[in-house]
Design an enzyme around this catalytic site. Structure first.
Site, short mmCIF file in Angstrom:
data_model
loop_
_atom_site.label_atom_id
_atom_site.label_comp_id
_atom_site.label_asym_id
_atom_site.label_seq_id
_atom_site.Cartn_x
_atom_site.Cartn_y
_atom_site.Cartn_z
N GLU A 25 -5.95 1.70 0.65
CA GLU A 25 -4.94 0.87 1.35
C GLU A 25 -5.59 -0.12 2.31
OE1 GLU A 25 -2.90 2.14 4.79
OE2 GLU A 25 -3.56 4.22 4.59
N LYS A 86 2.23 -5.77 8.50
CA LYS A 86 2.19 -4.42 7.92
C LYS A 86 3.33 -4.34 6.91
CE LYS A 86 3.41 0.24 9.33
NZ LYS A 86 4.09 0.93 10.43
N VAL A 106 0.67 3.24 2.92
CA VAL A 106 0.57 4.25 1.87
C VAL A 106 1.66 4.01 0.82
CG1 VAL A 106 0.87 6.72 1.35
CG2 VAL A 106 -0.57 6.01 3.28
N ASP A 138 13.54 8.22 12.46
CA ASP A 138 12.29 7.55 12.08
C ASP A 138 11.52 8.43 11.10
OD1 ASP A 138 9.99 6.12 11.80
OD2 ASP A 138 9.59 5.91 13.95
N SER A 140 8.93 7.94 7.78
CA SER A 140 8.14 6.94 7.05
C SER A 140 8.58 6.80 5.59
CB SER A 140 6.67 7.32 7.09
OG SER A 140 5.92 6.44 6.27
N ALA A 141 8.57 5.56 5.11
CA ALA A 141 8.86 5.29 3.70
C ALA A 141 7.80 5.93 2.79
CB ALA A 141 8.93 3.79 3.46
N ASP A 142 6.67 6.33 3.36
CA ASP A 142 5.63 6.99 2.56
C ASP A 142 6.19 8.23 1.85
OD1 ASP A 142 3.96 5.13 3.72
OD2 ASP A 142 2.78 6.59 4.88
N LYS A 159 -1.23 13.05 11.14
CA LYS A 159 -1.50 13.16 12.57
C LYS A 159 -0.34 13.88 13.23
CE LYS A 159 -4.53 9.44 13.83
NZ LYS A 159 -4.44 8.25 12.98
N1 PSU Z 1 -1.39 7.19 10.01
C1 PSU Z 1 -2.68 7.07 10.39
N2 PSU Z 1 -3.34 5.90 10.16
C2 PSU Z 1 -2.73 4.84 9.55
C3 PSU Z 1 -1.37 4.99 9.14
C4 PSU Z 1 -0.74 6.17 9.40
O1 PSU Z 1 -3.24 8.00 10.94
O2 PSU Z 1 -3.35 3.78 9.37
C5 PSU Z 1 -0.68 3.85 8.44
C6 PSU Z 1 -0.64 4.09 6.92
O3 PSU Z 1 -0.79 2.86 6.24
C7 PSU Z 1 0.76 4.63 6.69
C8 PSU Z 1 1.54 3.86 7.72
O4 PSU Z 1 1.25 4.43 5.40
O5 PSU Z 1 0.68 3.77 8.86
C9 PSU Z 1 2.84 4.53 8.06
O6 PSU Z 1 3.60 3.69 8.84
P1 PSU Z 1 5.15 4.05 9.10
O7 PSU Z 1 5.14 5.29 9.94
O8 PSU Z 1 5.69 2.86 9.84
O9 PSU Z 1 5.76 4.24 7.76
MN MN Z 2 8.93 4.46 10.92
#
Ligand code: PSU
Ligand code: MN
Length: 305
Positions: A25, A86, A106, A138, A140-142, A159
């Site tokens: 990524e 992003k 991701v 909240d 994540s879309a992941d 994390k």
């Molecule tokens: N967690 C980390 N390092 C990162 C990310 C998450 O420890 O760089 C990044 C990854 O690209 C992940 C994104 O897909 O943040 C998730 O963001 P969000 O929570 O906004 O979906």
């Molecule tokens: Mn989010």
């Protein structure tokens, strides 16, 4: 072939020939690491993948294309991150249509990998259910991407700025296999243990490849998550990291940080509070994920031949 995809000739040939390819990524570069250290990281991680006999495919959105494999210049653009957004799933069409430069999360990297025919993806850690999500929603879309897109993500867990328990519950609901690589514990990024277990401990890369092949031969939708713990010598103290993470969460609350800004904000603050010690660990766990992902890709390519 999808007209928005732009795959380097080397990667395209490898995919056609069924050779092992590992997606990487770019959000980790643009929004997860400082410049210029991320330049060295980007090239080293690609080197590690090649060392294991696989081909690296870093993804990004540049010039209205979904890029699979970046040139040195393009990697530099992602690392400098000037005006680089992003991009998660919902942003993809906007960035393509308007020609903006975007770093892939991701979720987006999984999307692009699947479009290109790449099955394995190495990252640091995934996004998940945030602490307090019962109020903020909240998530994540992941996680939705893991549920629907056929790519295996190799990461050092999540994390603990996230609610790891709820993240695992969500993955269970969505039918995503969570596999521990040589561990029974779901890892917490800087720490080998999160206090939560995995469904299954895989003893080697071949077993992971067997599970993936079986899942996809069955026609089951979605991907899988492989939790690969940080090497012991780089592990950080759980309680100390907990303190740091709580401080970052407090700062985010005070400043009213919301939405897609939340994760980058927390990551930047964690790095500041730990004087870069956490960054050294971050590098090592990502290298380790690239190594294991490549080994899985090599095993999987043998089975599909
Ligand atoms: N967690 C980390 N390092 C990162 C990310 C998450 O420890 O760089 C990044 C990854 O690209 C992940 C994104 O897909 O943040 C998730 O963001 P969000 O929570 O906004 O979906
Ligand atoms: Mn989010």
């Amino acid at each position: 072939m999808n007209k928005y995809l732009s795959i380097t000739p080397e990667i395209e040939q490898a995919i056609k020939a069924g050779k092992p390819v590992v997606a990487l990524e770019s959000t980790i570069l643009s929004h997860g690491m400082p410049y210029p250290e991320n330049v060295e990281f980007a090239s080293k991680v690609e080197e590690i993948v090649r060392g294991e006999g696989a081909i690296p495919a870093t993804t990004a959105i540049i010039g209205g294309k979904l890029k699979v494999g970046l040139t040195k210049e393009e990697l530099e653009i992602m690392c400098k991150a000037e005006g680089v957004g992003k991009v998660s799933r919902r942003d993809v069409a906007v960035y393509l249509a308007t020609g903006q430069t975007g770093a892939t999360t991701v979720a987006t990297t999984m999307m692009i990998a699947a479009m290109a025919g790449i099955r394995i993806f190495a990252t640091g850690g995934i996004g998940g259910v945030h602490r307090g999500a019962t109020e903020t929603m909240d998530i994540s879309a992941d996680l939705q991407e893991l549920a629907h897109t056929p790519v295996c993500v190799v990461g050092a867990g999540a994390k603990s700025l996230l609610d790891i328990g709820l993240t695992l519950e969500y993955l269970e609901t969505m039918g995503v296999p969570v596999i521990g690589y040589k561990t029974k514990d779901f890892p917490a990024f800087y720490c080998r243990k999160s206090g939560f277990g995995v469904d299954y401990e895989a003893p080697d890369a071949k077993t992971v490849a067997d599970i993936l092949r079986t899942k996809w031969e069955l026609g089951l939708e979605g991907g899988a998550l492989v939790g690969n713990p940080i090497p012991e010598e780089y592990e950080l103290d759980f309680d100390e990291m907990e303190e740091v993470i709580n401080k970052a969460l407090d700062a985010a609350k005070k400043e009213g940080i919301r939405g897609k800004a939340t994760t980058p904000f927390l990551l930047a603050h964690i790095k500041d509070y730990t004087d870069g010690v956490s960054f050294a660990s971050n590098l090592q766990l990502a290298y380790n994920n690239a190594r294991v992902a490549s080994q899985i890709a090599v095993e999987l390519s043998k089975q599909f031949r």
